[in-house]
Design a protein around this motif. Structure first.
Motif, short mmCIF file in Angstrom:
data_model
loop_
_atom_site.label_atom_id
_atom_site.label_comp_id
_atom_site.label_asym_id
_atom_site.label_seq_id
_atom_site.Cartn_x
_atom_site.Cartn_y
_atom_site.Cartn_z
N ARG A 15 -0.32 -1.68 5.32
CA ARG A 15 0.55 -1.43 4.17
C ARG A 15 1.89 -0.81 4.58
NH1 ARG A 15 -1.75 -3.92 0.34
NH2 ARG A 15 -3.81 -3.36 -0.43
N ASP B 5 8.10 14.29 -4.03
CA ASP B 5 6.69 13.97 -3.77
C ASP B 5 6.42 12.48 -3.88
OD1 ASP B 5 5.82 16.44 -3.09
OD2 ASP B 5 5.29 17.04 -5.13
N ARG C 1 -4.86 12.36 -7.69
CA ARG C 1 -3.44 12.74 -7.69
C ARG C 1 -2.64 12.01 -8.75
NH1 ARG C 1 -0.48 15.78 -3.98
NH2 ARG C 1 1.49 14.78 -4.47
N HIS C 2 -3.06 10.80 -9.06
CA HIS C 2 -2.25 10.00 -9.99
C HIS C 2 -2.91 9.80 -11.34
CE1 HIS C 2 0.77 8.93 -6.99
NE2 HIS C 2 -0.23 8.88 -6.14
N GLN D 228 5.45 -3.98 1.73
CA GLN D 228 5.62 -3.08 0.59
C GLN D 228 5.94 -3.84 -0.69
OE1 GLN D 228 5.21 -0.07 -0.60
NE2 GLN D 228 3.92 0.18 1.20
N TYR D 229 5.94 -3.12 -1.78
CA TYR D 229 6.06 -3.73 -3.10
C TYR D 229 7.01 -2.90 -3.96
CZ TYR D 229 3.99 -6.70 -6.76
OH TYR D 229 3.78 -7.65 -7.72
N GLU E 230 5.17 10.63 -0.65
CA GLU E 230 3.75 10.30 -0.64
C GLU E 230 3.33 9.34 0.47
OE1 GLU E 230 2.00 8.57 -4.19
OE2 GLU E 230 0.12 9.56 -3.69
N PRO E 231 4.07 8.24 0.66
CA PRO E 231 3.67 7.35 1.76
C PRO E 231 3.68 8.07 3.12
CG PRO E 231 5.76 6.64 0.76
CD PRO E 231 5.15 7.64 -0.13
N ARG F 275 10.77 4.82 -2.09
CA ARG F 275 9.35 4.97 -1.80
C ARG F 275 8.86 3.81 -0.93
NH1 ARG F 275 5.60 5.07 -6.92
NH2 ARG F 275 6.60 3.07 -7.23
N ASP G 205 2.81 11.14 3.61
CA ASP G 205 1.55 11.89 3.67
C ASP G 205 0.38 10.96 3.96
OD1 ASP G 205 3.15 13.93 2.84
OD2 ASP G 205 2.51 13.83 0.74
N ILE G 206 0.37 9.84 3.22
CA ILE G 206 -0.78 8.94 3.33
C ILE G 206 -0.95 8.43 4.75
CG2 ILE G 206 -1.65 6.67 2.63
CD1 ILE G 206 -0.36 7.19 -0.11
N HIS G 207 0.17 8.06 5.36
CA HIS G 207 0.06 7.49 6.69
C HIS G 207 0.36 8.51 7.79
CE1 HIS G 207 -0.56 3.48 5.11
NE2 HIS G 207 0.39 3.73 4.23
N ARG H 74 -7.53 9.71 -3.53
CA ARG H 74 -6.19 10.20 -3.75
C ARG H 74 -5.59 9.61 -5.03
NH1 ARG H 74 -2.28 12.18 -0.14
NH2 ARG H 74 -0.24 12.17 -1.13
N LYS I 186 -1.66 2.40 -4.64
CA LYS I 186 -2.56 1.55 -3.86
C LYS I 186 -1.75 0.73 -2.86
CE LYS I 186 -6.09 0.96 -7.37
NZ LYS I 186 -6.69 0.00 -8.28
N ALA I 187 -0.60 0.25 -3.31
CA ALA I 187 0.23 -0.56 -2.42
C ALA I 187 0.73 0.26 -1.24
CB ALA I 187 1.42 -1.13 -3.18
N LEU I 188 0.79 1.57 -1.41
CA LEU I 188 1.22 2.43 -0.31
C LEU I 188 0.07 2.71 0.65
CD1 LEU I 188 3.34 5.05 -2.24
CD2 LEU I 188 4.19 3.32 -0.67
N GLY I 189 -1.12 2.27 0.26
CA GLY I 189 -2.26 2.48 1.13
C GLY I 189 -3.06 3.73 0.82
N ALA I 190 -2.87 4.29 -0.36
CA ALA I 190 -3.61 5.49 -0.71
C ALA I 190 -5.08 5.15 -0.94
CB ALA I 190 -3.02 6.11 -1.98
N ARG J 129 -5.12 -0.84 4.94
CA ARG J 129 -4.32 0.34 4.63
C ARG J 129 -3.26 0.58 5.68
NH1 ARG J 129 -8.46 2.78 1.79
NH2 ARG J 129 -9.61 3.38 3.62
#
Lengths: 352, 444, 456
Positions: free
Chosen positions: C107, C129, A247-248, C111-112, C133-134, C183, C136-138, A243, A235-239, C104
């Motif tokens: 983000r 992966d 995915r998780h 980051q965290y 992942e980040p 990440r 892919d997301i963005h 997803r 979630k913190a990555l903006g997913a 989003r």
């Protein structure tokens, strides 16, 4: 004694030396761990399990039978021409005449060798061996299809319920409670009464209640998995929620559902057979194991006792074989997934 | 006076991935009333060594070899009454033994003269050539030859030796060990939450142990429990007797665990990371509590931790472990002001210290090896800045840094680095300075 | 650190309240309690600096970190993020008001890094992966470019490129934490909130990760909010430190100022109990009484007054500060005690009290004064009268009645007045001792680390 902090200083311990010098020995931190994926490892565990191997073989043979016992036609075109049954399962009086079959003491084998009719023939002179083989197509596939549909729906439903929680969860789960409160068999009978007998009505009758178990199972699992920080990390990555969920969360909570599904394929097959025995499954004459037993219940229950025992015993045996095999596979998957949990013992513990 | 002696303890775990050598040849002594520390990072084998003291190693783990001797006259006496057939009297043995035959059978078992006499003068000599009065029965037993040469029975675990009688914990039957656990040697676990049973009230859990070990009546046990809870600083102990574990905060749960460990007035308290899960404030209080307990009741404490701050605060003597082995053994002041082993030095250098204002911390590169495949020679060599070719070949022994002699004797300082046996060509080039030198020297 | 630049992150009055006891029926009946996990926090983060946030467990520091990024929805307050664009203009965005899709996008800037290197990585994904992942997301990179970027990131955090094809369980704690850092770096953020990133690691590995974080900060010009309970780690890595107590900020200041001369009594106590890895060190430890109160019903006024060793006596009472502290403790315990015995054990110091007659006022008076270390005769007549009357009430009635009597006279301004976070010469502190009204002109708390530590 002193009240001053930070009095001890250490000089000359130079870690860079280690990085710059050549390796002193061939020992290296990286272990040659196998790069197998989780599922491949599970598969290997299962292959090691002898019981599962037997179960797997049985199911595999039955699947082959389901495909090759009779030709398959779709929209008038034959797409699978092979037929390995010695007789057409519907063909009557293969071993004698109508008169012969009127006599309850008639034995089909009297007309030829034992191998011609290995499982004998039934009241209408149909070859039981052929019918039992053709029956896989009904019993085995219906088990798979019902489980696939109710499993998929249940996972999505339970997934949403568990993931979003709160009011969504409250409402969705109350509905599941309702399904559980309703006697499943009665509901199935009602559906069959409304839609008539047949393959797809049976599928509907079983999925209508079957999904609820999966929904509840995966919801509980998801409530646990959701606590993991990698969910928050995504979630913190903006997913997006979709997803994060698929995915998780779901991949990490699916294991018990798979075990449950494997075990319940057998249950569904038994259920179909039970309805068949009650005369509610397939139209009479269909070579489905339960329906076959039903058709012969007259002889089974007759006062003369075990006349023509083979007519009921062989379909029953097939049913038993299939369900046993499925359970062995289910247990093996369960064990293999369990073994995943512990990654060797943490010899030292403590410290973190 | 030694209370507990661990000698050459080796513990292995037989896992599907291989054999984990969790503890390898660990020896140390704990004196009566002493606070002893075991430091190491995770994977150093410190928890396993603690569990071994109570024989709590579970499958697939096995205590392979070594001995743990518990010197407690009281315990020896009670066990002697209850297990009269498992007693060995060294005095009697000495009188009855035919020394020549013994020397011969020892020789057959492969014992060396040096080992049995404890005198390096006899190194290399034939056992049968050594004068009989130089042979020591005690050393024969400590060397593990006792049952092999038929001196004692495999299961004899109570050894009478004048005022140095002891119980051999690793030979004791399970029934005897159960009476030691919690009663003579008690354990404090790191995770108080899981160490307490959530379905019983805390008071009930403690008084159960008291009733079990000390034969108290219900009422007496309850009174003693309340007294204990009060002692470890739980306010309003009487009212909280009936409370369940979840009604206590983390710090309070840990106090309950300590009260439980103290319930039978143990001789030795084994505390495995007792404050790791707690805040500094609670940690300070609990450490203070332990210190008082040790001082007041003369209870020995073995503190197992990764935190050097906690070690500095509480203990008197320390052993530093790395990859299942002891690498340095020293009184706490010497360890902090004058560390000898490169690993100890690295560990000291990598902790952030308040008031130093260093921009970057010193580090030890890499990570602790897993204990299945330990590097050859000195297991620290892949991470050690001073490592040389010799370190990959030669297994360092625990030696006295001044002399290079094996540091087997009780209170000797020991370091296991080839530097101190003269095998390194470059030497160790670290330098430890203490801001107020007077303090450092005064302690040396 | 220059204070003239605009902060990159500005937190204003941030609150996060939770409802507890929340079964369906409970919430319908309004029977739930409100936990004030974070209660009005103001903070600023300058570009390129590290702000440490410390406090005991349950003080709300993790909740603060998560509410900052809206990983949990804050109840109130604002979080302003300032981002410099390439053309030099500055975007100012209030995170709490953004729509979820705008959030989003943001983000990528914030980051965290998580505490637990074991639960913060999805065990079913390869390291490649996880780090990718980040991207892919963005939609930052895909295909060959993605692989390359992942490998670069692994390099940056000191991992091997071949590790991309492995699963998290094959790595040690320190390596996993590196994966978590890679990440977070993947989206090229400006601010990273590090939530106890080293507390689960071994000492030698902890040092490696701390150095890595410092190096990355320099290389990528990052700003950190570093949440931790280990004060020596915070001291090492932070430029400024904020001390939290029960959901509020007690004190903020530069690391130097705060650690050498803490102003807030809580900071003072907290610093005094840090274990020093030096057997010859013997600092004066201030052990606070009792435990952190519940955040469901936090104490009135200054939240620390129930445990504060420097609580302010009322002006009209001529009484020693220490004595006042004792009477105040008696009052606080009397409020919740159900019997005199309980009151005695609550204040007890570990020793069992001797038997006494609960109906004998003289005996009770002696026992209570002994337990709470109140002199047998207070110099101030009003004070003495109140204390003795209230103890008499213990014999006649329940402890709360005694508390009521004490409440007539023994009321600290700290109980009434809620301190604001105010700028002193050195640090920003939230304590009445530093307001004009009570300020004695001298720093109350003396030097902590210097040789001249002469608290006693």
């Amino acid at each position: 004694m002193s009240t001053k902090r930070g009095r001890i200083t250490i000089d000359g311990f130079d870690a860079d030396v280690v990085e710059q010098r050549e390796e002193l020995s061939d020992w290296s931190e990286d272990k040659d761990t196998n790069l197998e994926s989780r599922w491949r490892r599970v598969a290997r565990e299962i292959r090691r399990d002898r019981l599962a191997l037997i179960g797997g073989t049985v199911v595999f043979v039955m699947l082959l039978l389901a495909i090759f016992s009779q030709p398959i036609k779709a929209f008038g075109v034959t797409i699978q021409p092979i037929s390995i049954t010695p007789y057409d399962p519907g063909q009557q009086f293969v071993a004698g005449t109508t008169e012969n079959y009127a006599d309850p003491s008639f034995l089909p084998w009297s007309e030829g060798s034992l191998l011609d009719y290995p499982f004998g023939t039934d009241t209408l002179g149909r070859d039981v061996f052929s019918r039992v083989m053709a029956g896989t197509r009904y019993s085995v596939t219906i088990g798979l299809i019902v489980t696939a549909i109710s499993g998929t729906f249940g996972v999505i439903y339970g997934g949403i319920s568990g993931y979003f929680g709160g009011k969504v969860d409250g409402v969705l789960m109350r509905f599941v409670d309702m399904i559980f409160a309703f006697p499943g068999l009665v509901l199935a009978i009602v559906i069959l009464a409304l839609l008539g007998k047949g393959y797809w009505p049976l599928v509907l009758a079983f999925t209508a209640t079957g999904w609820a178990g999966y929904a509840r199972l995966i919801r509980g699992e998801i409530l646990k998995v959701k606590q993991n920080e990698y969910v928050l990390a995504a979630k913190a990555l903006g997913a997006r929620d979709r997803r994060v969920l698929f995915r998780h969360v779901v991949p990490n909570s699916i294991a018990p559902v798979i075990v449950q599904a494997t075990l319940s394929i057998g249950t569904v097959v038994i259920g179909v057979a039970a309805l068949g025995f009650l005369g509610l499954g397939f139209p009479p004459g269909t070579p489905e194991w339960g329906t076959m037993i039903n058709a012969e219940q007259g002889t089974v229950l007759s006062a003369r006792g075990w006349v023509r025992w083979w007519v009921t015993v062989f379909p029953g045996l097939m049913l038993f074989l299939f369900v046993m095999a499925m359970n062995m596979i289910g247990d093996a998957i369960n064990d293999a997934l369990d073994a995943q949990g512990g990654e060797g013992i943490d010899a030292a513990g403590g410290g973190g | 006076m030694t209370l507990l002696e661990v000698s050459n303890l080796t513990v292995k775990f037989y896992t599907p991935d291989g054999v984990v050598r969790a503890v390898d040849d660990l020896s140390y002594q704990i004196e009566r009333g002493e606070k002893f520390g075991v430091v190491g990072e995770s994977g150093a084998g410190k928890s396993v060594s603690a569990l071994s003291l109570l024989r709590l190693i579970e499958d697939p783990g096995r205590i392979e070899s070594g001995a743990i001797r518990f010197y407690e006259d009281d315990a020896v006496q009670t066990f002697e009454e209850d297990f009269p057939k498992k007693v060995v009297d060294l005095e009697e043995l000495r009188n009855e033994t035919d020394w020549e035959t013994l020397a011969e059978s020892l020789d057959e078992e492969g014992a060396s003269a040096e080992e049995i006499t404890g005198d390096s003068r006899y190194a290399g000599d034939d056992l049968t050539d050594v004068p009989a009065d130089e042979l020591s029965i005690q050393r024969v037993l400590e060397g593990g030859y006792g049952s092999d040469v038929g001196l004692i029975d495999e299961q004899d675990f109570i050894v009478k030796n004048g005022d140095r009688s002891y119980i051999e914990l690793l030979r004791a039957p399970e029934k005897a060990i159960q009476r030691i656990r919690g009663n003579r040697i008690a354990m404090i676990f790191q995770d108080a939450q899981t160490a307490l049973n959530p379905v019983y009230s805390v008071g009930e859990q403690i008084s159960e142990a008291i009733r079990h070990h000390l034969d108290y009546s219900d009422k007496e046990a309850k009174e003693r429990t309340i007294e204990l809870l009060d002692q470890v600083g739980i306010p309003d102990a009487e009212a909280r007797y009936g409370d369940y574990p979840h009604e206590f905060s983390g710090g309070m749960q840990q106090r309950v665990i300590i009260a439980m460990a103290l319930s039978c007035d143990p001789d030795l308290l084994v505390a495995d990371e007792p404050t790791t899960a707690l805040d500094v404030m609670t940690e300070a209080k609990i450490l203070g509590e332990l210190e008082t307990l040790s001082d007041e009741f003369d209870t020995s404490i073995t503190l197992i931790t990764h935190d050097l701050g906690v070690i500095a605060e509480l203990v008197d003597r320390v052993v530093v472990m790395y990859a299942g082995r002891p690498v340095e053994k020293a009184p706490v002041e010497e360890l902090f002001y004058d560390p000898k082993h490169p690993y100890t030095v690295g560990l000291m250098a990598s902790i952030p210290r308040i008031g130093t204002g260093a921009d970057r911390l010193k580090t030890i590169p890499g990570t602790m090896p897993d204990l299945i495949e330990v590097p050859s020679g000195c297991s620290f060599h892949p991470r050690c800045p001073y490592a040389e070719e010799a370190c990959t070949r030669k297994d360092p022994m625990l030696v006295e840094p001044e002399t290079g002699e094996p540091a087997e004797a009780e209170d000797k300082r020991g370091v296991s680095c080839l530097e101190y046996t003269g095998d390194l060509t470059q030497g160790l080039s670290f330098d430890v300075s203490v801001d107020n030198p007077a303090v450092g020297e005064q302690n040396e | 650190m220059s204070r003239t630049t605009q902060p990159i992150l500005e937190v204003d009055g941030l609150k996060k309240y939770y409802e507890t006891g929340g079964s369906f029926v409970d919430s319908l009946l309004g029977r739930s309690n409100t936990v004030k996990a974070v209660d009005g926090v103001d903070l600023t983060l300058q570009p390129g600096e590290t702000l440490g946030v410390v406090g005991e467990s349950g003080c709300g520091k993790t909740t603060l970190g998560r509410a900052l990024l809206r990983l949990i929805e804050p109840t109130e307050g604002s979080v302003t993020s300032r981002q410099r664009n390439d053309d030099g203009t500055v975007d100012e965005l209030d995170l709490t008001e953004l729509s979820s899709s705008r959030l989003r996008d943001l983000r990528t800037d914030l980051q965290y890094i998580f505490q637990d290197p074991f639960s913060s990585l999805n065990p079913r994904m390869t390291v490649g992966d996880i780090v990718g992942e980040p991207l892919d997301i963005h939609n930052i990179a895909s295909g060959e470019e993605r692989t390359q970027r992942v490998e670069e990131l692994l390099d940056t955090v000191g991992l091997n490129r071949s590790h991309a094809y492995r699963y998290p369980h094959e790595f040690s704690g320190g390596q996993r934490q590196r994966i978590g850092i890679a990440r977070a770096l993947a989206v090229d953020p400006e601010v990273i909130i590090c939530d106890e990133p080293v507390s689960a690691l071994d000492v030698s590995v902890q040092a490696q990760i701390l150095n890595l974080l410092s190096n990355l900060q320099e290389e990528f010009d990052l700003s950190y909010i570093f949440i931790a309970h280990d004060l020596s780690v915070v001291e090492h890595i932070s430029d400024r430190v904020a001390v939290m107590y029960l959901g509020e900020i007690a004190e903020v200041g530069t690391t130097d100022e705060l650690f050498t001369a803490p102003r807030h009594p809580y900071t003072e106590a907290l610093l005094s109990v840090i274990p020093e890895p030096d057997p010859g060190w013997e600092g004066n430890k201030i052990l606070l009484d009792g435990e952190v109160p519940s955040a469901i019903n936090p104490p009135s006024g200054c939240r620390f007054h129930t445990r504060c060793h420097r609580v302010i006596p009322p002006e009209d009472l001529s009484i020693e500060q220490e004595t006042f502290r004792s009477v105040l403790t008696l009052k606080l315990y009397a409020r919740q005690a159900e019997s005199t015995t309980e009151l005695v054990t609550l204040g007890g110091t570990g020793q069992l009290q001797e038997e006494y007659d609960e109906t004998d006022p003289v005996a009770v008076d002696r026992v209570i004064r002994d337990t709470y270390e109140i002199p047998s005769q207070l110099p101030d007549t009003t004070a003495e009268e109140t204390v003795s009357t209230s103890i008499e009430r213990l014999v006649e009635a329940e402890p709360p009645a005694a508390a009521e009597k004490l409440d007539e006279v023994f009321v600290s301004p700290c109980e009434k007045q809620r301190p604001e976070l105010e700028q002193t010469a050195e640090t920003q502190v939230s304590c009445l001792l530093y307001t004009d009204e009570y300020n004695t002109g001298q720093p109350v708390v003396t030097d902590q680390t210097g040789d001249a530590a002469a608290d006693d």
